[in-house]
Design a protein around this motif. Sequence first.
Motif, short mmCIF file in Angstrom:
data_model
loop_
_atom_site.label_atom_id
_atom_site.label_comp_id
_atom_site.label_asym_id
_atom_site.label_seq_id
_atom_site.Cartn_x
_atom_site.Cartn_y
_atom_site.Cartn_z
N THR A 291 0.83 -1.21 0.00
CA THR A 291 0.00 0.00 0.00
C THR A 291 0.86 1.25 0.00
N VAL A 292 1.93 1.25 0.80
CA VAL A 292 2.85 2.40 0.84
C VAL A 292 3.51 2.59 -0.52
N GLU A 294 2.26 1.73 -3.44
CA GLU A 294 1.24 2.24 -4.36
C GLU A 294 1.01 3.73 -4.19
N ASP A 295 0.94 4.17 -2.92
CA ASP A 295 0.71 5.59 -2.65
C ASP A 295 1.91 6.44 -3.03
N ARG A 296 3.08 6.00 -2.61
CA ARG A 296 4.27 6.82 -2.74
C ARG A 296 4.75 6.93 -4.18
N GLY A 298 2.70 6.22 -6.84
CA GLY A 298 1.57 6.51 -7.72
C GLY A 298 1.28 5.41 -8.71
N GLU A 300 -0.88 1.81 -9.72
CA GLU A 300 -2.14 1.11 -9.45
C GLU A 300 -1.87 -0.35 -9.14
N LYS A 541 1.48 8.32 4.68
CA LYS A 541 1.04 8.37 3.29
C LYS A 541 1.65 9.57 2.57
N THR A 543 2.31 10.99 -1.77
CA THR A 543 1.92 10.73 -3.17
C THR A 543 3.07 10.91 -4.15
#
Length: 561
Positions: A291-292, A294-296, A298, A300, A541, A543
């Motif tokens: 998850t980190v 994916e967020d960091r 960007g 999918e 979190k 981006t």
Amino acid sequence: MDNNGSQEMTVPVEGVAGGGTAYGFNDAEPLKQSTDPSEVPTADLVNVWCMPNTVNVGSQETPRPLEPINLLAARNERESFQIAMRPKVSWAASSPSGSVQVQCSDLCSSAGDRLVVGQSLNLRRVVPVLGVPDALVPLDLPVTQLSLLPGETSVIWVSIDVPNGQPPGQYDGEIIVSAVKSDGGGSAHLGKHEKDQLCMELNNCLDIMEPIEGKPMDEVVERIKCASSSLRRILFSPSFSEFISTNGSTDMMEEDVVSNLSLRIKLRLTVWEFIIPVTPSLPAVIGVSDTVIEDRFGVEHGSEEWYEKLDLHFKWLLQYRISPYFCKWGEGMRVLTYTSPWPANHPKSDEYLSDPRLAAYAVPYRQIIAGDDSRESYLRKEVEILRSKSHWNKAYFYLWDEPLNMEHFDNVRKMASEIYAYAPDARVLTTYYCGPGDAPLAPTPFESFVKVPNLLRPHTQIYCTSEWVLGNREDLVKDIVEELQTENGEEWWTYICLGPSDPHPNWHLGMRGTQQRAVMWRVWKEGGTGFLYWGANCYEKATVPSAEVIFLILGSFVNVS
């Protein structure tokens, strides 16, 4: 000084305000006027000294005498040390104090064997995270240039990787530090010593290449690589910089001078004859939050870019013989863990799981990427494929983190039963630091904790307990181990997280290097057969990849340098 004549002193505390032995040193004298580094020895402009890899060298680290470096390493082992630099005066027209050029040589044995710069020897700059020296940023090789700030200590981390097949013996080399002008002017001039060095390097190239007739092809290739590395280093040295065209850009400035004014750090590495096994005898499994990622970054979940980022994280950790698993947290403390993001029948999965550096791998309980199969059908197919592989003995299922009550423990037993329906020989790992709070197993919390195997058996084979429970009570280990049925394949692993705290071993940011290394020493000493750490990238979190690293749990961070 008090009335009794005793002087009041402030006692420094290691691990605070930069860590290690950074005791708030301030230069006693103000910076002097700029000095021409082409006329003044580098040692008169910069303090340069070496430090062990167990010390956090902060920006206010006190200069020490420079001494030669002597290292010992087995084959297939990495050794490292630190080079600290602090300007004595300013030699630049304006801030910062000035620049230094750092140049490395190959490490050579008397038999002509080499540890090559850029392959076996690498430099990285130490960069602070939350004020603590931690991040390691790669530097150009064989020559790099750094700007130094007035009143601050800058640090380079030097790593030497000894290949499996490296002949044992003594290897000598040097790291040359030269103060350079960063505001133009100057040209390179070689002294007698540098000319001798250049002549020796060219002769070494001849020695490497001349006896290749009749040699096996792989040996010829290695000799060519060594000779190319030496010639490239010579060509890009300051002596030849004016003749090297780079379409308007140069890797090295004309004023980068290696001369008799330079400061030389002598480096000797003794390579022992024995070899460190490729596969660790004690698995260290460390979690990476998808998850980190994916967020960091960007990306999918399930996209091509997602696979690429996970692959980079996997390979980066694996080089340190860490066995990574990716994880996604679910309801409560249910956790989906997997080492390979690809299905078991994918070639990449076999590449990952067959790698000899990987000591253990997590098998997902359900699909990582949504598909048409039911959970039961997916689990059955994955297990059937993996059980047919020679690496199945490295597999484990990590289903629930730190169950706290009977509902949690019941969920672990239920999921494990589904797995055993398809793979009776599967291993389930459960982390815990207490017994069920709503149904104590014994009169005291510790006794209840010790009795957890009776509650989970036969639905867990790897009992992974928190080191926080033990504190400094090593004698409690026997109480835990006595409850296990090792004759039936049960294992005892340990883990760390927010606890235990200082002064116990952990990987908290700012702890001393000895504390961080003692984590694995403790596992070995207590007789554990494995180790788990859940958060190599537990950041707040963000981006963009370049966002400041802020930890979800302050201090819960792994340093694997």
